[in-house]
Design an enzyme around this catalytic site. Sequence first.
Site, PDB file in Angstrom:
ATOM      1  N   ARG A 190       3.301   0.213  -0.478  1.00 18.98           N
ATOM      2  CA  ARG A 190       2.311  -0.553  -1.240  1.00 18.98           C
ATOM      3  C   ARG A 190       2.206  -0.030  -2.676  1.00 18.98           C
ATOM      4  NH1 ARG A 190      -1.232   1.002  -3.971  1.00 18.98           N
ATOM      5  NH2 ARG A 190      -2.245   2.269  -2.386  1.00 18.98           N
ATOM      6  N   PHE A 223       4.792   3.167 -14.615  1.00 22.05           N
ATOM      7  CA  PHE A 223       3.654   3.125 -15.543  1.00 22.05           C
ATOM      8  C   PHE A 223       3.282   4.555 -15.908  1.00 22.05           C
ATOM      9  CE2 PHE A 223      -1.064   3.296 -15.865  1.00 22.05           C
ATOM     10  CZ  PHE A 223      -1.377   2.229 -16.687  1.00 22.05           C
ATOM     11  N   CYS A 261      -5.073  -2.659 -16.794  1.00 23.29           N
ATOM     12  CA  CYS A 261      -4.040  -2.675 -15.737  1.00 23.29           C
ATOM     13  C   CYS A 261      -4.578  -1.974 -14.491  1.00 23.29           C
ATOM     14  CB  CYS A 261      -2.789  -1.931 -16.183  1.00 23.29           C
ATOM     15  SG  CYS A 261      -2.125  -2.470 -17.762  1.00 23.29           S
ATOM     16  N   LEU A 274      -5.876  10.529  19.520  1.00 19.82           N
ATOM     17  CA  LEU A 274      -4.555  10.666  20.129  1.00 19.82           C
ATOM     18  C   LEU A 274      -4.242  12.104  20.569  1.00 19.82           C
ATOM     19  CD1 LEU A 274      -4.204   7.814  18.846  1.00 19.82           C
ATOM     20  CD2 LEU A 274      -1.809   8.394  18.529  1.00 19.82           C
ATOM     21  N   GLU A 282      -5.104   6.604  -9.467  1.00 18.72           N
ATOM     22  CA  GLU A 282      -5.833   5.426  -9.975  1.00 18.72           C
ATOM     23  C   GLU A 282      -7.310   5.726 -10.121  1.00 18.72           C
ATOM     24  OE1 GLU A 282      -4.458   2.317 -10.504  1.00 18.72           O
ATOM     25  OE2 GLU A 282      -2.498   2.494  -9.540  1.00 18.72           O
TER      26      GLU A 282
END
Length: 392
Positions: free
Chosen positions: A97, A136, A246, A346, A371
Amino acid sequence: MKPDLFEAPDYYLLDDLLDEEHKLVRDATRSWVKRAVSPIIEEYAQKAEFPEEILAGLAEIGAFGPYIPEQYGGAGLDQISYGLIMQEIERGDSGVRSTASVQSSLVMYPIFAYGNEAQREKYLPKLASGEWMGCFGLTEPDHGSNPAGMVTNFKDAGDHYLLNGAKLWISNAPFADIAIVWAKNEEGRIHGLIVERGMEGFSTPETHNKWSLRASATGELIFDNVKVPKDNLLEGKSGLGAPLGCLDSARYGIAWGAIGAAMDCYDTALRYAKERVQFGKPIAGTQLQQKKLAEMITEITKAQLLAFRLGQLRNEGRATTAQISMAKRNNVEMALNIAREARQVLGGMGITGEYSIMRHMMNLESVITYEGTHDIHLLITGADITGISAFK
Ligand SMILES: Cc1cc2nc3c(=O)[nH]c(=O)nc-3n(C[C@H](O)[C@H](O)[C@H](O)COP(=O)(O)OP(=O)(O)OC[C@H]3O[C@@H](n4cnc5c(N)ncnc54)[C@H](O)[C@@H]3O)c2cc1C
């Protein structure tokens, strides 16, 4: 790794809020992730390599520039479709992603929004098709949360600019064909420049030894007197607001993406808890495991509502930077907490590569930092509601 049996939770019937196009886009991405990402991702993460073989598939499902107009090769979709694509890809892996987010929101978006027509025509179709990949460059070794302090700079040298400086922690850098680089001019104003691989003095060494986002390539950008043609300046916007614009778009995608990682952890833990028998009954029948699972689905549902409403506001052009910060911060923390709890459901199996949970958990440690860190997003909310910045 176990076969991908993922079934998406939809506790509040949120599908009813989606239109037909949203569902088509979401379902196509979901089945592509099952087919192309799940079978290979664990191996790539273990060897710490980016799976370049999936680039063509990412382009085909419209993951490169989902909301960029079709005339430039984008998919021309709305913000909710963009969010759903990010959700489904991150359900597979946050590193994959990240590659799609960078290409769409941090490379294609600035060229589309701040570039001129010639730059749009030259770069966007090739970026949308995955023929060219981008990165970027904002963060520097000494300037992370405070990018305004950047020292990377360019000078007017007649028919070109001379670029000097260095960027650190740059996703896609090792294989990118172009880099959107943020640098100060002689007056100290921040501008974006398109730097192409092959320009003399430009190098992109890879960053090794990451425990997180191992299937995403990260590197440095080094500029040693790089001659950048004047045509490569993004003229439409300058100042810190340009890169931050952005980041708004990328952070919005992360708010959805984190839901995907959380859904995968929850779904895996739920299936495991129903099958795993201890003390003569499935562990899903114990109160402690039910508490974990019930809290997970509650938090996922709240995060879905936050992302959906933010998507509506983005479609209307009304979402603020502070609202995006809130959703990014909340949803990534939610996903990280769920990954940690799901890992425990788990037991010992949770630490192996047989299941995706530990990989998601390690990945999310980067997602909560890049970010804008978790702290910085809180400070953005704090500044927004009080009117007083606590950054300095
Ligand atoms: C895997 C990965 C991929 C990345 N990809 C990219 C990319 O593609 N392009 C790019 O430009 N960058 C990228 N980054 C960089 C990322 O955005 C930065 O790591 C992030 O902004 C934080 O900067 P820093 O690491 O220098 O931390 P610092 O800014 O040094 O922060 C360290 C700690 O101090 C805290 N802190 C800082 N200032 C304050 C304050 N005023 N008040 C309170 N606490 C504060 C922070 O919250 C953090 O906890 C990536 C990072 C990673 C890990």
